[in-house]
Scaffold this motif. Structure first.
Motif, short mmCIF file in Angstrom:
data_model
loop_
_atom_site.label_atom_id
_atom_site.label_comp_id
_atom_site.label_asym_id
_atom_site.label_seq_id
_atom_site.Cartn_x
_atom_site.Cartn_y
_atom_site.Cartn_z
N ALA A 129 0.81 -1.22 0.00
CA ALA A 129 0.00 0.00 0.00
C ALA A 129 0.85 1.26 0.00
CB ALA A 129 -0.94 0.01 1.21
N GLY A 130 2.10 1.15 0.37
CA GLY A 130 2.98 2.31 0.39
C GLY A 130 4.24 2.03 1.18
N THR A 131 5.20 2.94 1.08
CA THR A 131 6.43 2.82 1.84
C THR A 131 6.51 3.96 2.84
OG1 THR A 131 7.67 4.03 0.15
CG2 THR A 131 7.66 1.63 -0.01
N LEU A 132 7.05 3.68 4.01
CA LEU A 132 7.10 4.65 5.10
C LEU A 132 8.53 5.03 5.43
CD1 LEU A 132 4.48 2.92 7.43
CD2 LEU A 132 4.12 5.03 6.13
N GLU A 133 8.72 6.31 5.80
CA GLU A 133 10.01 6.81 6.25
C GLU A 133 9.81 7.56 7.56
OE1 GLU A 133 11.46 9.35 3.22
OE2 GLU A 133 11.70 7.76 1.72
N PRO A 134 10.79 7.53 8.46
CA PRO A 134 10.65 8.27 9.72
C PRO A 134 10.65 9.77 9.48
CG PRO A 134 12.87 7.35 9.48
CD PRO A 134 12.06 6.78 8.36
N ASP A 135 9.93 10.49 10.33
CA ASP A 135 9.86 11.95 10.25
C ASP A 135 9.66 12.50 11.66
OD1 ASP A 135 9.71 14.49 8.88
OD2 ASP A 135 7.55 14.46 9.23
N GLY A 136 10.62 12.22 12.52
CA GLY A 136 10.50 12.63 13.91
C GLY A 136 9.72 11.62 14.72
N PRO A 137 9.56 11.88 16.02
CA PRO A 137 8.93 10.89 16.91
C PRO A 137 7.42 10.76 16.73
CG PRO A 137 9.45 12.90 18.11
CD PRO A 137 10.05 13.06 16.76
N ASP A 138 6.76 11.79 16.16
CA ASP A 138 5.29 11.78 16.13
C ASP A 138 4.71 11.79 14.72
OD1 ASP A 138 5.16 11.90 18.96
OD2 ASP A 138 5.56 14.07 18.86
N SER A 139 5.52 11.57 13.71
CA SER A 139 4.99 11.56 12.34
C SER A 139 5.90 10.72 11.46
CB SER A 139 4.86 12.98 11.78
OG SER A 139 6.14 13.59 11.67
N CYS A 140 5.44 10.43 10.25
CA CYS A 140 6.22 9.68 9.28
C CYS A 140 5.79 10.10 7.88
CB CYS A 140 6.08 8.16 9.48
SG CYS A 140 4.38 7.56 9.35
N ILE A 141 6.60 9.76 6.89
CA ILE A 141 6.34 10.12 5.50
C ILE A 141 5.89 8.88 4.74
CG2 ILE A 141 7.27 11.10 3.38
CD1 ILE A 141 7.04 13.08 5.69
N LEU A 142 4.77 9.01 4.04
CA LEU A 142 4.22 7.92 3.23
C LEU A 142 4.40 8.24 1.76
CD1 LEU A 142 2.37 5.40 2.70
CD2 LEU A 142 0.43 6.98 2.83
N HIS A 143 5.00 7.31 1.01
CA HIS A 143 5.07 7.37 -0.45
C HIS A 143 4.08 6.34 -0.98
CE1 HIS A 143 8.87 9.76 -0.64
NE2 HIS A 143 9.06 9.18 0.54
N THR A 144 3.15 6.78 -1.80
CA THR A 144 2.12 5.86 -2.28
C THR A 144 1.63 6.29 -3.65
OG1 THR A 144 0.06 4.74 -1.66
CG2 THR A 144 0.18 7.09 -1.21
N GLY A 145 0.77 5.48 -4.24
CA GLY A 145 0.25 5.79 -5.57
C GLY A 145 -1.11 5.16 -5.77
N ALA A 146 -1.80 5.61 -6.83
CA ALA A 146 -3.12 5.08 -7.17
C ALA A 146 -3.41 5.42 -8.63
CB ALA A 146 -4.21 5.65 -6.26
N ALA A 147 -4.53 4.90 -9.12
CA ALA A 147 -4.87 5.10 -10.52
C ALA A 147 -5.22 6.55 -10.83
CB ALA A 147 -6.04 4.19 -10.90
N SER A 148 -5.69 7.32 -9.82
CA SER A 148 -6.06 8.72 -10.04
C SER A 148 -5.95 9.46 -8.71
CB SER A 148 -7.48 8.83 -10.58
OG SER A 148 -8.42 8.43 -9.60
N LEU A 149 -6.02 10.80 -8.77
CA LEU A 149 -5.96 11.59 -7.54
C LEU A 149 -7.16 11.34 -6.66
CD1 LEU A 149 -4.61 15.01 -8.90
CD2 LEU A 149 -3.34 13.25 -7.64
N ASP A 150 -8.34 11.17 -7.27
CA ASP A 150 -9.54 10.89 -6.47
C ASP A 150 -9.40 9.60 -5.69
OD1 ASP A 150 -10.78 13.20 -7.32
OD2 ASP A 150 -11.82 12.25 -8.99
N VAL A 151 -8.84 8.57 -6.34
CA VAL A 151 -8.63 7.30 -5.65
C VAL A 151 -7.58 7.46 -4.55
CG1 VAL A 151 -7.88 4.90 -5.92
CG2 VAL A 151 -9.33 5.96 -7.66
N LEU A 152 -6.58 8.30 -4.80
CA LEU A 152 -5.56 8.56 -3.78
C LEU A 152 -6.17 9.15 -2.51
CD1 LEU A 152 -2.30 9.94 -5.47
CD2 LEU A 152 -2.47 8.14 -3.75
N VAL A 153 -7.13 10.06 -2.66
CA VAL A 153 -7.78 10.66 -1.50
C VAL A 153 -8.43 9.57 -0.65
CG1 VAL A 153 -9.63 12.20 -0.73
CG2 VAL A 153 -8.16 12.87 -2.65
N ILE A 154 -9.19 8.69 -1.30
CA ILE A 154 -9.85 7.60 -0.57
C ILE A 154 -8.82 6.68 0.06
CG2 ILE A 154 -11.41 5.63 -0.82
CD1 ILE A 154 -12.68 7.12 -3.20
#
Length: 358
Positions: free
Chosen positions: A273-298
């Motif tokens: 579903a995606g790859t995660l990277e650390p971004d401090g103690p209380d957050s992280c960065i998600l790299h992901t994709g989908a067929a369209s921007l609308d699908v990405l929102v969901i």
């Protein structure tokens, strides 16, 4: 020089790790003479290990299926139980042990006598597993072991590959599937993620690294010849495959900051579903994709976390559009819109400004 018993074990390990060895190579690895290698091979045969030898400059030693199970290892029932367990783990993609199961199964099946291989095949053919969760397309363990052997021996793989279904629909209402393509690759590694298996390989026709779903591969031997292994496309092949199947494979890509620690996000964001990277103690960065921007929102909303859109800017607009659509739906249902602390109505009005979506 190694003691005889330790040297025999080392010789057996070398024969299991590679499809074929020349006498000179084995002698160099063991620190003995070719004559000693020949004597040690004879001792292994006396113990019941099936070592085949081919003469000539291109010949060598090879571990093959034998007439009896070698002593001091497993009896018949134990061997069948281990083989069935390894096949089950390999075919179902059990987390953490899938690739190890394939390597162990490839070694075990080299020395299983014919009568035991038939028992194992019968048990697998007439057993129906009852598993929790969605079941991915079935992967033939025989294909997995064939691919594992080719990776191990650095031999070219020839196969037919069924691409993913096209987006257009057929007259019957389903999706159309392209004709299988013939591929020739240098196989490098198998990667198991949840219930799917992937092959990382250098595609000779595309002159680049490619990732193939194993359940779409149909081997078309003869394979070979051998090749010199290339430097892999990444040190962390699991992360490389995860990025490929969760992001690069789609038309729309996004970089999202999730407002939760990485460990918490990893419980819901699978490698597909995606790859995660650390971004401090209380957050992280998600790299992901989908067929369209609308699908990405969901897609992002379904994780259930607070988030900020970092890239692309167009995704922020898609989030606003989804917010307004939901607000209008609630308004038509007669629900009052939430209010700010000062009592102002939050019903969507004219848009202004820009920024990260929350």
């Amino acid at each position: 020089m190694l003691e005889t018993s330790a040297r025999l074990l080392r010789l057996l390990s070398l024969l299991q790790a590679h499809r074929e060895w020349s006498g000179a190579d084995l002698a160099e690895r063991l620190g003995v003479t070719p004559r000693t290698v020949r004597r040690d091979v004879d001792r292994l045969r006396e113990l019941g290990y099936p070592v085949n030898a081919s003469p000539g400059t291109g010949g060598g030693y090879q571990l093959g299926p034998g007439a009896q199970l070698p002593p001091l290892l497993l009896d018949d029932d134990e061997a069948v139980a281990v083989a069935v367990g390894l096949r089950t783990a390999a075919g179902q993609g059990i987390d953490g042990i899938g690739e190890t199961s394939v390597r162990a199964l490839a070694k075990l099946e080299q020395v299983l006598p014919s009568r035991l291989r038939h028992r194992v095949s019968a048990l697998n053919a007439f057993t129906v597993p009852m598993l929790r969760g969605p079941v991915a397309s079935a992967v033939d363990p025989a294909v997995l072991t064939e691919l594992a052997n080719l990776c191990r021996d650095a031999e070219l793989l020839r196969f037919e590959y069924r691409d993913r279904p096209h987006s257009r629909t057929t007259p019957g209402g389903g999706t159309s599937i392209g004709a299988p393509t013939r591929r020739t690759v240098e196989p490098h590694r198998l990667v198991c993620s949840e219930r799917r298996w992937y092959l990382v390989a250098w595609d000779l026709d595309r002159d680049d690294w490619r990732t193939f779903r194993v359940d779409r591969i149909t081997p078309r031997p003869p394979h070979g010849p051998r090749f010199a292994p290339r430097t892999p496309p990444a040190e962390d092949l699991a992360a490389y495959v995860s990025r490929g199947v969760s992001t690069r494979a789609y038309a729309s890509h996004a970089v999202i900051r999730l407002r939760v620690p990485l460990e918490e996000a990893a419980e819901r964001v699978s490698p597909t579903a995606g790859t995660l990277e650390p971004d401090g103690p209380d957050s992280c960065i998600l790299h992901t994709g989908a067929a369209s921007l609308d699908v990405l929102v969901i897609h992002v909303m379904m994780f259930g976390f607070e988030f900020d859109v970092l890239e692309p800017a167009e995704l922020t607009e898609a989030v606003r559009t989804a917010r307004d659509r939901l607000a209008r739906s609630l308004a038509r249902a007669g629900e009052s819109m939430p209010r700010t602390p000062d009592g102002a109505d939050r019903t969507p009005g004219p848009r202004s400004g820009s920024g990260a979506a929350r």
